[in-house]
Write an enzyme that holds these catalytic residues in place. Structure first.
Site, PDB file in Angstrom:
ATOM      1  N   GLU A 253      -7.666  -5.551  -4.385  1.00  0.00           N
ATOM      2  CA  GLU A 253      -7.724  -4.931  -5.822  1.00  0.00           C
ATOM      3  C   GLU A 253      -7.246  -6.466  -6.322  1.00  0.00           C
ATOM      4  O   GLU A 253      -7.700  -6.737  -7.473  1.00  0.00           O
ATOM      5  CB  GLU A 253      -7.073  -3.788  -5.448  1.00  0.00           C
ATOM      6  CG  GLU A 253      -6.753  -3.569  -7.497  1.00  0.00           C
ATOM      7  CD  GLU A 253      -5.352  -2.405  -7.547  1.00  0.00           C
ATOM      8  OE1 GLU A 253      -4.870  -2.471  -8.959  1.00  0.00           O
ATOM      9  OE2 GLU A 253      -5.433  -2.107  -7.018  1.00  0.00           O
TER      10      GLU A 253
ATOM     11  N   SER B 263      -5.346   7.026  -0.199  1.00  0.00           N
ATOM     12  CA  SER B 263      -6.331   7.894   0.951  1.00  0.00           C
ATOM     13  C   SER B 263      -6.300   7.930   2.190  1.00  0.00           C
ATOM     14  O   SER B 263      -7.611   7.641   3.152  1.00  0.00           O
ATOM     15  CB  SER B 263      -6.817   5.844   1.600  1.00  0.00           C
ATOM     16  OG  SER B 263      -5.390   5.108   1.825  1.00  0.00           O
TER      17      SER B 263
ATOM     18  N   ASN C  21      -0.720   1.314  -0.018  1.00  0.00           N
ATOM     19  CA  ASN C  21      -0.035   2.647  -0.368  1.00  0.00           C
ATOM     20  C   ASN C  21       0.638   2.896   0.215  1.00  0.00           C
ATOM     21  O   ASN C  21       2.129   3.696   0.220  1.00  0.00           O
ATOM     22  CB  ASN C  21      -0.426   3.004  -1.881  1.00  0.00           C
ATOM     23  CG  ASN C  21      -1.115   4.265  -1.106  1.00  0.00           C
ATOM     24  OD1 ASN C  21      -1.372   5.231  -0.454  1.00  0.00           O
ATOM     25  ND2 ASN C  21      -2.814   3.516  -0.841  1.00  0.00           N
TER      26      ASN C  21
ATOM     27  N   THR D 153      -2.372  -2.095  -8.463  1.00  0.00           N
ATOM     28  CA  THR D 153      -1.619  -0.284  -9.051  1.00  0.00           C
ATOM     29  C   THR D 153      -1.608   0.281  -7.843  1.00  0.00           C
ATOM     30  O   THR D 153      -0.313   1.315  -7.898  1.00  0.00           O
ATOM     31  CB  THR D 153      -3.456   0.244  -8.697  1.00  0.00           C
ATOM     32  OG1 THR D 153      -4.211   0.546  -7.928  1.00  0.00           O
ATOM     33  CG2 THR D 153      -3.912  -0.006 -10.556  1.00  0.00           C
TER      34      THR D 153
ATOM     35  N   HIS E 297     -10.945  -0.679  -4.995  1.00  0.00           N
ATOM     36  CA  HIS E 297     -10.924  -1.869  -5.623  1.00  0.00           C
ATOM     37  C   HIS E 297     -10.976  -2.308  -6.056  1.00  0.00           C
ATOM     38  O   HIS E 297     -10.107  -3.219  -6.731  1.00  0.00           O
ATOM     39  CB  HIS E 297     -10.168  -2.639  -3.982  1.00  0.00           C
ATOM     40  CG  HIS E 297      -9.861  -1.875  -3.342  1.00  0.00           C
ATOM     41  ND1 HIS E 297     -11.011  -1.138  -1.527  1.00  0.00           N
ATOM     42  CD2 HIS E 297      -8.971  -0.927  -2.354  1.00  0.00           C
ATOM     43  CE1 HIS E 297     -10.424  -0.236  -0.632  1.00  0.00           C
ATOM     44  NE2 HIS E 297      -9.053  -0.321  -1.307  1.00  0.00           N
TER      45      HIS E 297
ATOM     46  N   HIS F 140      -9.173   2.257   1.825  1.00  0.00           N
ATOM     47  CA  HIS F 140      -8.361   1.971   3.709  1.00  0.00           C
ATOM     48  C   HIS F 140      -8.237   3.064   3.728  1.00  0.00           C
ATOM     49  O   HIS F 140      -6.916   3.047   4.434  1.00  0.00           O
ATOM     50  CB  HIS F 140      -7.397   0.845   2.774  1.00  0.00           C
ATOM     51  CG  HIS F 140      -7.400  -0.631   2.639  1.00  0.00           C
ATOM     52  ND1 HIS F 140      -7.035  -1.557   1.437  1.00  0.00           N
ATOM     53  CD2 HIS F 140      -8.998  -0.709   2.761  1.00  0.00           C
ATOM     54  CE1 HIS F 140      -7.611  -2.406   1.071  1.00  0.00           C
ATOM     55  NE2 HIS F 140      -8.809  -2.384   1.834  1.00  0.00           N
TER      56      HIS F 140
END
EC number: 1.17.7.4
Length: 326
Positions: free
Chosen positions: A131, A271, A229, A169, A79, A46
């Site tokens: 994910e 990412s 994240n 995650t 993912h 992403h």
């Protein structure tokens, strides 16, 4: 722009993790070996810069496998994908490379194993995230999404005695811990993974923000809006009382963010490539920053091998932090 910034504190660690580094390398190696076009289901990671860079090299990003011509090379994103997608891809006869992060694959394997033992699952995660769709799609039934503590109170399972929990995650470590506590109170026999599902990189980047945020006046997170994240890093800084903003590119920076806030903390989601961090630093220098210093932090040496058929074991590759560009 009127300069406002004086000091920049760089979080350690930040930016690419081993799973992202591996996923990008899979696409690059497939392009080099088989030539363009290479089809990728969903954004490989992403990040807008990474996706555009790979598009320019000949990658085509799709959501529906019907868009992929027969006999083409197809890559699953970092993912992960559901069993349904995997089976359809095999039926259509594509040449498949799986760039699913090995830490996500570990969750998939655990789900399949415990389901065979008769377990149902609660999954802590965000609805609609690829994910989550991939992990929940490992099973046709018996897995229930809980996004918050209210969901824990509402969820209905068949047998509370045979219940396991898995986690997306890339979640906030603190949020996930709060939801897990609520789950344990309601389902005292819940089975937890041997090691937590939240990945080492997510944990390390959040820990770094916890150390950095109190030392600065404002936090800037390099990351795309779709990056889970990266969003968690911004939220964490805000929760710690430090104003925080996310930028997809240096042009997103606004000088007004730094008025009366000369000390800037800078981090990047897992990412986001380092080339973007360096460009943001350049923009902060244009806004007056005279010093850029790195925090002390955890050094990451995790590397994952590449899939068979893409040349090499992948163990001779540079660390993610050493790769300047996607």
């Amino acid at each position: 722009m009127t300069p406002h910034v004086q000091d920049v504190l760089l979080a350690e660690p930040r930016g690419f993790c081993a799973g992202v580094d591996r996923a990008i390398e899979i696409v690059e190696r497939a392009l080099a070996q088989f030539g363009a076009p290479i089809y990728v289901r969903h954004e490989i990671v992403h990040n807008t810069y990474v996706v555009n860079d790979l598009k320019a090299k000949g990658a085509i990003f799709i959501e529906d496998l019907a868009e992929v011509p027969a006999g083409a090379t197809l890559i699953f994103s970092a993912h992960g994908v559901s069993q349904e997608v995997r089976q359809e891809a095999e039926r259509r006869g594509f040449s498949i490379f799986d760039a699913t992060c090995p830490l996500v694959t570990k969750v998939h394997i655990e789900v399949a194993k415990l389901r065979r033992e008769g377990y149902e699952f609660l999954m802590i995660g965000h609805k609609g995230h690829p994910e989550v769709e991939g992990t929940m799609g490992q099973l046709s039934d018996g897995i229930y999404l809980v996004e918050d503590i209210d969901d824990v109170a509402r969820v209905q399972v068949h047998n509370p005695e045979k219940l396991a929990v898995v986690t997306q995650t890339t979640l906030s470590v603190d949020d996930a811990a709060g939801i897990l506590n609520a789950i344990k109170q309601r389902f005292p026999h819940i089975r937890e993974p041997k090691q937590q599902d939240i990945c080492y990189a997510t944990q390390n980047r959040q820990d770094a923000v916890k150390i950095m945020a109190p030392q600065v006046d404002v936090v800037v997170v390099v990351g795309s809006p779709t990056s889970s994240n990266s969003n968690r890093l911004r939220e964490l800084a805000e929760r710690l009382g430090t104003p925080a903003y996310m930028v997809d590119c240096p042009e997103d920076l606004q000088s007004s963010w730094f008025e009366g806030r000369p000390r800037v903390g800078l981090t990047a989601g897992a990412s986001a490539p380092d080339v973007l961090v360096q460009r943001v630093i350049g923009q902060l220098k244009a806004l007056g920053a005279v010093s850029v210093r790195r925090m002390q932090g955890v050094e990451e040496h995790v590397r994952f091998p590449l899939p068979k058929g893409l040349g090499g074991t992948g163990l001779d590759r540079p660390l993610p932090s050493e790769r300047g560009q996607a």
